[in-house]
Write a protein that holds these residues in place. Structure first.
Motif, PDB file in Angstrom:
ATOM      1  N   PRO A 163       0.798  -1.226   0.000  1.00 23.26           N
ATOM      2  CA  PRO A 163       0.000   0.000   0.000  1.00 23.26           C
ATOM      3  C   PRO A 163       0.834   1.281   0.000  1.00 23.26           C
ATOM      4  CG  PRO A 163      -0.976  -1.609   1.458  1.00 23.26           C
ATOM      5  CD  PRO A 163       0.333  -2.190   1.005  1.00 23.26           C
ATOM      6  N   TRP A 164       1.996   1.242   0.646  1.00 22.04           N
ATOM      7  CA  TRP A 164       2.840   2.448   0.625  1.00 22.04           C
ATOM      8  C   TRP A 164       3.269   2.788  -0.802  1.00 22.04           C
ATOM      9  CZ3 TRP A 164       8.126   1.856  -0.815  1.00 22.04           C
ATOM     10  CH2 TRP A 164       8.779   3.071  -0.957  1.00 22.04           C
ATOM     11  N   ILE A 165       3.860   1.833  -1.514  1.00 24.38           N
ATOM     12  CA  ILE A 165       4.353   2.153  -2.842  1.00 24.38           C
ATOM     13  C   ILE A 165       3.209   2.412  -3.809  1.00 24.38           C
ATOM     14  CG2 ILE A 165       4.618  -0.291  -3.498  1.00 24.38           C
ATOM     15  CD1 ILE A 165       6.795   2.696  -4.652  1.00 24.38           C
ATOM     16  N   MET A 166       2.086   1.701  -3.672  1.00 25.05           N
ATOM     17  CA  MET A 166       0.952   1.959  -4.558  1.00 25.05           C
ATOM     18  C   MET A 166       0.392   3.353  -4.343  1.00 25.05           C
ATOM     19  SD  MET A 166      -1.259  -1.544  -4.968  1.00 25.05           S
ATOM     20  CE  MET A 166      -1.450  -1.915  -3.227  1.00 25.05           C
ATOM     21  N   LYS A 167       0.212   3.753  -3.089  1.00 30.22           N
ATOM     22  CA  LYS A 167      -0.349   5.081  -2.807  1.00 30.22           C
ATOM     23  C   LYS A 167       0.537   6.181  -3.382  1.00 30.22           C
ATOM     24  CE  LYS A 167      -1.815   8.091   1.005  1.00 30.22           C
ATOM     25  NZ  LYS A 167      -0.783   9.131   0.819  1.00 30.22           N
ATOM     26  N   GLU A 168       1.857   6.002  -3.298  1.00 28.04           N
ATOM     27  CA  GLU A 168       2.767   7.002  -3.855  1.00 28.04           C
ATOM     28  C   GLU A 168       2.556   7.158  -5.357  1.00 28.04           C
ATOM     29  OE1 GLU A 168       4.840   9.009  -2.475  1.00 28.04           O
ATOM     30  OE2 GLU A 168       5.205   8.229  -0.457  1.00 28.04           O
ATOM     31  N   MET A 169       2.130   6.098  -6.026  1.00 26.22           N
ATOM     32  CA  MET A 169       2.118   6.107  -7.488  1.00 26.22           C
ATOM     33  C   MET A 169       0.725   6.205  -8.092  1.00 26.22           C
ATOM     34  SD  MET A 169       5.206   3.438  -8.309  1.00 26.22           S
ATOM     35  CE  MET A 169       5.464   4.101  -9.954  1.00 26.22           C
ATOM     36  N   ILE A 170      -0.298   5.646  -7.431  1.00 27.64           N
ATOM     37  CA  ILE A 170      -1.625   5.617  -8.063  1.00 27.64           C
ATOM     38  C   ILE A 170      -2.732   6.153  -7.169  1.00 27.64           C
ATOM     39  CG2 ILE A 170      -1.045   3.732  -9.637  1.00 27.64           C
ATOM     40  CD1 ILE A 170      -2.388   1.776  -7.752  1.00 27.64           C
ATOM     41  N   GLY A 171      -2.385   6.655  -5.967  1.00 21.73           N
ATOM     42  CA  GLY A 171      -3.384   7.265  -5.110  1.00 21.73           C
ATOM     43  C   GLY A 171      -4.075   6.291  -4.168  1.00 21.73           C
ATOM     44  N   LEU A 172      -4.766   6.851  -3.187  1.00 20.28           N
ATOM     45  CA  LEU A 172      -5.353   6.044  -2.124  1.00 20.28           C
ATOM     46  C   LEU A 172      -6.541   5.208  -2.588  1.00 20.28           C
ATOM     47  CD1 LEU A 172      -5.359   5.257   0.861  1.00 20.28           C
ATOM     48  CD2 LEU A 172      -6.780   7.272   1.324  1.00 20.28           C
ATOM     49  N   ALA A 173      -7.419   5.767  -3.413  1.00 17.77           N
ATOM     50  CA  ALA A 173      -8.631   5.040  -3.797  1.00 17.77           C
ATOM     51  C   ALA A 173      -8.299   3.738  -4.523  1.00 17.77           C
ATOM     52  CB  ALA A 173      -9.520   5.919  -4.665  1.00 17.77           C
TER      53      ALA A 173
END
Length: 258
Positions: free
Chosen positions: A144-154
């Motif tokens: 979730p950390w790397i995904m949120k940095e790249m594609i946002g929280l939703a």
């Protein structure tokens, strides 16, 4: 090093291959450790100006964690496991040379995260990427950390809680695949892109990459601290072991039926 990691050079480009194709390049400790050694070696080689990371075979860049390793973890071993990932991820984040990821097939779970830690990604229409760890009872922390940095929280919540895999077109639409080409041209395209990056001024390249690392360091350290806390609780509960055994049994039954 074991044969789980292969290294070759193509002029100024170093190519690293994850080499466990019989298990879709799933991670075990030896492969994680050897990948760090490979990055160390190529980072220290002044003749190498760019890197490519790919997976052996045509079915998967990586299927994620080898569940035959993690199914027996207790809370203490889970904490050590987080530290192993910290070592690999820190090594990747601190590279001074650009890293192109050449995707082939599936990039799931921790292999998805490793792909996102590259600077640019080349894929083909059969690529599928995502964070299916919940399906085998593994709580997600670094993902979730790397995904949120790249594609946002939703979208991070969507991928983490459903465990679904994105098709290549969705990956390109959200910026996770930078070049989409036919499968037989992935390495050719990756080499061309890596060669272009290798020709850039090396000090500027190093400083740009350093700044990207600085911008994301606080979140990286937070996810690692959370990883220790969350994985200890998860593995102490016994749920991951139960879910992994169930997952492996279903997979074995499907193979037998086939």
């Amino acid at each position: 090093m074991t044969d789980f990691i292969l290294i070759e050079t193509r002029g100024p480009v170093g190519v690293i291959t994850l080499n466990r194709p019989e298990v879709l390049n799933a991670w075990n400790k030896a492969m994680r450790d050897d990948l760090v050694v490979a990055f160390d070696r190529l980072e220290a080689d002044p003749s190498i100006r760019a890197l490519i990371l790919t997976g052996a075979g045509d079915r998967a860049f990586g299927a994620g964690q080898d569940l035959n390793e993690t199914k027996s973890f207790d809370a203490d071993r889970a904490e050590e496991w987080v530290a192993e990932w910290e070592r690999l991820y820190h090594r990747m984040r601190s590279l001074s040379k650009p890293l192109v990821v050449a995707l082939n097939g599936i990039a799931a779970g921790s292999a998805f995260q490793v792909a996102l830690l590259g600077d640019l990604r080349v894929g083909h229409p059969g690529v599928r990427m995502g964070q299916p760890e919940i399906n085998s009872g593994i709580a997600s922390t670094t993902g979730p950390w790397i995904m949120k940095e790249m594609i946002g929280l939703a979208r991070t919540i969507d991928l983490t809680l459903t465990g679904r895999l994105m098709e290549a077109e969705e990956c390109r639409a959200v910026g996770l695949i930078n070049r989409l080409v036919p499968q037989d041209r992935v390495m050719e395209e990756a080499l061309e892109l890596a060669g272009e990056l290798a020709a850039k001024p090396p000090v500027a390249m190093r400083l740009d990459k350093q700044r990207f690392r600085e911008m994301t360091e606080a979140g990286f350290r937070d996810c690692l601290a959370a990883g220790v806390r969350i994985q200890r609780e998860a593995y102490a509960s016994g749920e991951p072991a139960r879910m992994m055994e169930e997952f492996l049994a279903k997979r074995a039954a499907r193979k037998t039926a086939a």
